[in-house]
Write an enzyme that holds these catalytic residues in place. Structure first.
Site, PDB file in Angstrom:
ATOM      1  N   ASP A   8      -2.230   8.647 -27.825  1.00  0.00           N
ATOM      2  CA  ASP A   8      -1.791   9.294 -26.638  1.00  0.00           C
ATOM      3  C   ASP A   8      -0.448   9.319 -26.526  1.00  0.00           C
ATOM      4  O   ASP A   8       0.026   9.798 -27.767  1.00  0.00           O
ATOM      5  CB  ASP A   8      -1.910   7.483 -25.631  1.00  0.00           C
ATOM      6  CG  ASP A   8      -0.840   6.691 -25.971  1.00  0.00           C
ATOM      7  OD1 ASP A   8      -0.183   6.975 -26.797  1.00  0.00           O
ATOM      8  OD2 ASP A   8      -1.007   5.756 -25.307  1.00  0.00           O
ATOM      9  N   CYS A  65      -0.990   4.632 -30.761  1.00  0.00           N
ATOM     10  CA  CYS A  65      -0.432   4.691 -29.188  1.00  0.00           C
ATOM     11  C   CYS A  65       0.942   3.940 -29.306  1.00  0.00           C
ATOM     12  O   CYS A  65       1.445   3.915 -30.464  1.00  0.00           O
ATOM     13  CB  CYS A  65      -1.372   3.954 -28.105  1.00  0.00           C
ATOM     14  SG  CYS A  65      -1.966   2.219 -28.515  1.00  0.00           S
ATOM     15  N   GLY A  66       1.401   3.594 -28.403  1.00  0.00           N
ATOM     16  CA  GLY A  66       2.866   2.598 -28.302  1.00  0.00           C
ATOM     17  C   GLY A  66       2.920   1.490 -29.191  1.00  0.00           C
ATOM     18  O   GLY A  66       3.611   1.374 -30.065  1.00  0.00           O
ATOM     19  N   THR A  67       1.986   0.570 -28.892  1.00  0.00           N
ATOM     20  CA  THR A  67       1.905  -0.589 -29.820  1.00  0.00           C
ATOM     21  C   THR A  67       0.654  -0.488 -30.696  1.00  0.00           C
ATOM     22  O   THR A  67       0.704  -1.401 -31.676  1.00  0.00           O
ATOM     23  CB  THR A  67       1.597  -1.853 -28.698  1.00  0.00           C
ATOM     24  OG1 THR A  67       0.360  -1.497 -27.978  1.00  0.00           O
ATOM     25  CG2 THR A  67       2.944  -1.830 -27.996  1.00  0.00           C
ATOM     26  N   GLY A  70      -3.666  -1.022 -27.388  1.00  0.00           N
ATOM     27  CA  GLY A  70      -4.469  -0.559 -26.298  1.00  0.00           C
ATOM     28  C   GLY A  70      -5.730   0.128 -27.115  1.00  0.00           C
ATOM     29  O   GLY A  70      -6.858   0.066 -27.040  1.00  0.00           O
ATOM     30  N   MET A  71      -5.271   1.207 -28.230  1.00  0.00           N
ATOM     31  CA  MET A  71      -6.123   1.760 -28.972  1.00  0.00           C
ATOM     32  C   MET A  71      -7.192   0.846 -29.618  1.00  0.00           C
ATOM     33  O   MET A  71      -8.396   1.084 -29.783  1.00  0.00           O
ATOM     34  CB  MET A  71      -5.651   2.656 -29.959  1.00  0.00           C
ATOM     35  CG  MET A  71      -4.662   3.976 -29.295  1.00  0.00           C
ATOM     36  SD  MET A  71      -6.131   4.990 -28.710  1.00  0.00           S
ATOM     37  CE  MET A  71      -4.993   6.608 -28.295  1.00  0.00           C
ATOM     38  N   HIS A  98     -11.779  -6.482 -47.427  1.00  0.00           N
ATOM     39  CA  HIS A  98     -12.277  -7.489 -46.940  1.00  0.00           C
ATOM     40  C   HIS A  98     -13.241  -7.400 -45.457  1.00  0.00           C
ATOM     41  O   HIS A  98     -14.187  -7.708 -45.293  1.00  0.00           O
ATOM     42  CB  HIS A  98     -11.598  -8.748 -46.431  1.00  0.00           C
ATOM     43  CG  HIS A  98     -10.870  -9.347 -47.805  1.00  0.00           C
ATOM     44  ND1 HIS A  98     -10.323 -10.522 -47.871  1.00  0.00           N
ATOM     45  CD2 HIS A  98     -11.035  -8.884 -48.944  1.00  0.00           C
ATOM     46  CE1 HIS A  98      -9.860 -10.919 -48.932  1.00  0.00           C
ATOM     47  NE2 HIS A  98     -10.158  -9.851 -49.910  1.00  0.00           N
ATOM     48  N   ASN A  99     -12.583  -6.192 -44.595  1.00  0.00           N
ATOM     49  CA  ASN A  99     -13.150  -6.026 -43.370  1.00  0.00           C
ATOM     50  C   ASN A  99     -13.909  -4.713 -43.330  1.00  0.00           C
ATOM     51  O   ASN A  99     -14.563  -4.372 -42.207  1.00  0.00           O
ATOM     52  CB  ASN A  99     -12.187  -6.059 -42.109  1.00  0.00           C
ATOM     53  CG  ASN A  99     -11.383  -7.211 -42.152  1.00  0.00           C
ATOM     54  OD1 ASN A  99      -9.869  -7.132 -42.391  1.00  0.00           O
ATOM     55  ND2 ASN A  99     -11.724  -8.518 -42.136  1.00  0.00           N
ATOM     56  N   ARG A 109       5.836   2.752 -31.150  1.00  0.00           N
ATOM     57  CA  ARG A 109       6.933   1.870 -30.822  1.00  0.00           C
ATOM     58  C   ARG A 109       7.179   0.681 -31.540  1.00  0.00           C
ATOM     59  O   ARG A 109       8.096  -0.183 -31.506  1.00  0.00           O
ATOM     60  CB  ARG A 109       6.769   1.507 -29.317  1.00  0.00           C
ATOM     61  CG  ARG A 109       6.683   2.679 -28.459  1.00  0.00           C
ATOM     62  CD  ARG A 109       6.215   2.470 -26.949  1.00  0.00           C
ATOM     63  NE  ARG A 109       6.309   3.692 -26.133  1.00  0.00           N
ATOM     64  CZ  ARG A 109       5.617   3.753 -24.982  1.00  0.00           C
ATOM     65  NH1 ARG A 109       5.063   2.839 -24.562  1.00  0.00           N
ATOM     66  NH2 ARG A 109       5.766   4.767 -24.256  1.00  0.00           N
ATOM     67  N   ARG A 132     -19.338 -11.265 -50.795  1.00  0.00           N
ATOM     68  CA  ARG A 132     -19.296 -12.112 -49.805  1.00  0.00           C
ATOM     69  C   ARG A 132     -18.823 -11.545 -48.265  1.00  0.00           C
ATOM     70  O   ARG A 132     -19.170 -12.015 -47.148  1.00  0.00           O
ATOM     71  CB  ARG A 132     -18.414 -13.414 -50.010  1.00  0.00           C
ATOM     72  CG  ARG A 132     -16.929 -13.244 -50.282  1.00  0.00           C
ATOM     73  CD  ARG A 132     -16.228 -14.398 -50.705  1.00  0.00           C
ATOM     74  NE  ARG A 132     -14.762 -14.273 -50.702  1.00  0.00           N
ATOM     75  CZ  ARG A 132     -13.902 -13.447 -51.562  1.00  0.00           C
ATOM     76  NH1 ARG A 132     -14.649 -12.866 -52.544  1.00  0.00           N
ATOM     77  NH2 ARG A 132     -12.757 -13.314 -51.478  1.00  0.00           N
ATOM     78  N   HIS A 133     -17.995 -10.572 -48.438  1.00  0.00           N
ATOM     79  CA  HIS A 133     -17.362  -9.809 -47.217  1.00  0.00           C
ATOM     80  C   HIS A 133     -18.465  -9.226 -46.576  1.00  0.00           C
ATOM     81  O   HIS A 133     -18.534  -9.023 -45.340  1.00  0.00           O
ATOM     82  CB  HIS A 133     -16.176  -9.060 -47.565  1.00  0.00           C
ATOM     83  CG  HIS A 133     -15.074  -9.761 -48.493  1.00  0.00           C
ATOM     84  ND1 HIS A 133     -14.367 -10.691 -47.803  1.00  0.00           N
ATOM     85  CD2 HIS A 133     -14.823  -9.496 -49.798  1.00  0.00           C
ATOM     86  CE1 HIS A 133     -13.547 -11.295 -48.778  1.00  0.00           C
ATOM     87  NE2 HIS A 133     -13.664 -10.818 -49.856  1.00  0.00           N
ATOM     88  N   ARG A 136     -20.337 -11.452 -44.330  1.00  0.00           N
ATOM     89  CA  ARG A 136     -19.645 -11.754 -42.919  1.00  0.00           C
ATOM     90  C   ARG A 136     -19.612 -10.526 -42.003  1.00  0.00           C
ATOM     91  O   ARG A 136     -19.814 -10.457 -40.733  1.00  0.00           O
ATOM     92  CB  ARG A 136     -18.171 -11.897 -43.476  1.00  0.00           C
ATOM     93  CG  ARG A 136     -18.049 -13.311 -44.039  1.00  0.00           C
ATOM     94  CD  ARG A 136     -16.668 -13.455 -44.921  1.00  0.00           C
ATOM     95  NE  ARG A 136     -16.741 -14.632 -45.682  1.00  0.00           N
ATOM     96  CZ  ARG A 136     -16.036 -14.861 -46.722  1.00  0.00           C
ATOM     97  NH1 ARG A 136     -14.895 -14.024 -47.031  1.00  0.00           N
ATOM     98  NH2 ARG A 136     -16.105 -16.229 -47.271  1.00  0.00           N
TER      99      ARG A 136
HETATM  100  C1  RB5 Z   1       1.802   3.639 -23.068  1.00  0.00           C
HETATM  101  O1  RB5 Z   1       2.884   3.479 -22.041  1.00  0.00           O
HETATM  102  C2  RB5 Z   1       1.390   2.285 -23.546  1.00  0.00           C
HETATM  103  O2  RB5 Z   1       1.046   1.505 -22.960  1.00  0.00           O
HETATM  104  C3  RB5 Z   1       0.217   2.725 -24.707  1.00  0.00           C
HETATM  105  O3  RB5 Z   1       0.704   3.825 -25.789  1.00  0.00           O
HETATM  106  C4  RB5 Z   1       0.027   1.621 -25.565  1.00  0.00           C
HETATM  107  O4  RB5 Z   1       1.098   0.972 -26.149  1.00  0.00           O
HETATM  108  C5  RB5 Z   1      -1.186   0.749 -24.987  1.00  0.00           C
HETATM  109  O5  RB5 Z   1      -1.445  -0.154 -25.523  1.00  0.00           O
END
Ligand code: RB5
Length: 146
Positions: A8, A65-67, A70-71, A98-99, A109, A132-133, A136
């Site tokens: 994003d 994305c920022g964190t 969300g993705m 493993h996954n 961010r 084993r993985h 699962r």
């Molecule tokens: C966008 O501001 C932010 O919310 C998005 O990039 C992401 O971090 C959401 O999880």
């Protein structure tokens, strides 16, 4: 291996870093946006990209994305997707071993482009351990089929 990348508006720098890495590693990839600097909604990018992995068009995905949160939440709604939110190299390696994760989510961010590159590189190079993985993961697949 074919990789799909999406981001994003908050993930543009790491997206470009990951694209440079994939070119260096000579890994085939498609970047499906976003293409703009204005605010967009991450599910509009994560869900269609995840579906293209689930349907076999791509082997793996890197979603930014920022964190990364969300993705990762959106990607994991798609049947067959195992997306790991990964901000350290150890987790990147272990989530392959493993996954058998087929997507990683990265948060621009939270970490810088240098660490993002190292995480993506290790994740792309590491194989699934199976054994084993695999049992699962089969339990998750069985749940998805319910
Ligand atoms: C966008 O501001 C932010 O919310 C998005 O990039 C992401 O971090 C959401 O999880």
């Amino acid at each position: 291996m074919k990789v799909i990348i999406t981001a994003d508006h908050a993930g543009m720098t790491i997206r470009n870093e990951v694209k440079d890495l994939l070119e260096e590693m000579e890994i085939e990839f498609e970047d499906v946006g976003c293409s703009c600097e204005s605010s967009v909604d991450y599910p509009d990018y994560a869900l269609p990209a995840a579906e293209r992995i689930a349907n076999g068009e791509f082997d793996r995905g890197i979603f930014i994305c920022g964190t990364g949160i969300g993705m990762s939440i959106a990607a994991n709604k798609v049947k067959g997707i195992r997306c790991a939110l990964t901000h350290d190299v150890y987790s990147a390696k272990l989530t392959r071993q493993h996954n058998n994760s087929n997507v990683i989510a990265l948060g621009e961010r939270v970490i810088g482009p240098g660490l993002a590159r190292e995480i993506a590189k290790v994740w792309l190079e590491t194989e699934f351990d199976g054994g084993r993985h695999a049992n699962r993961i089969d339990k998750i697949k069985t749940y998805e089929e319910k």
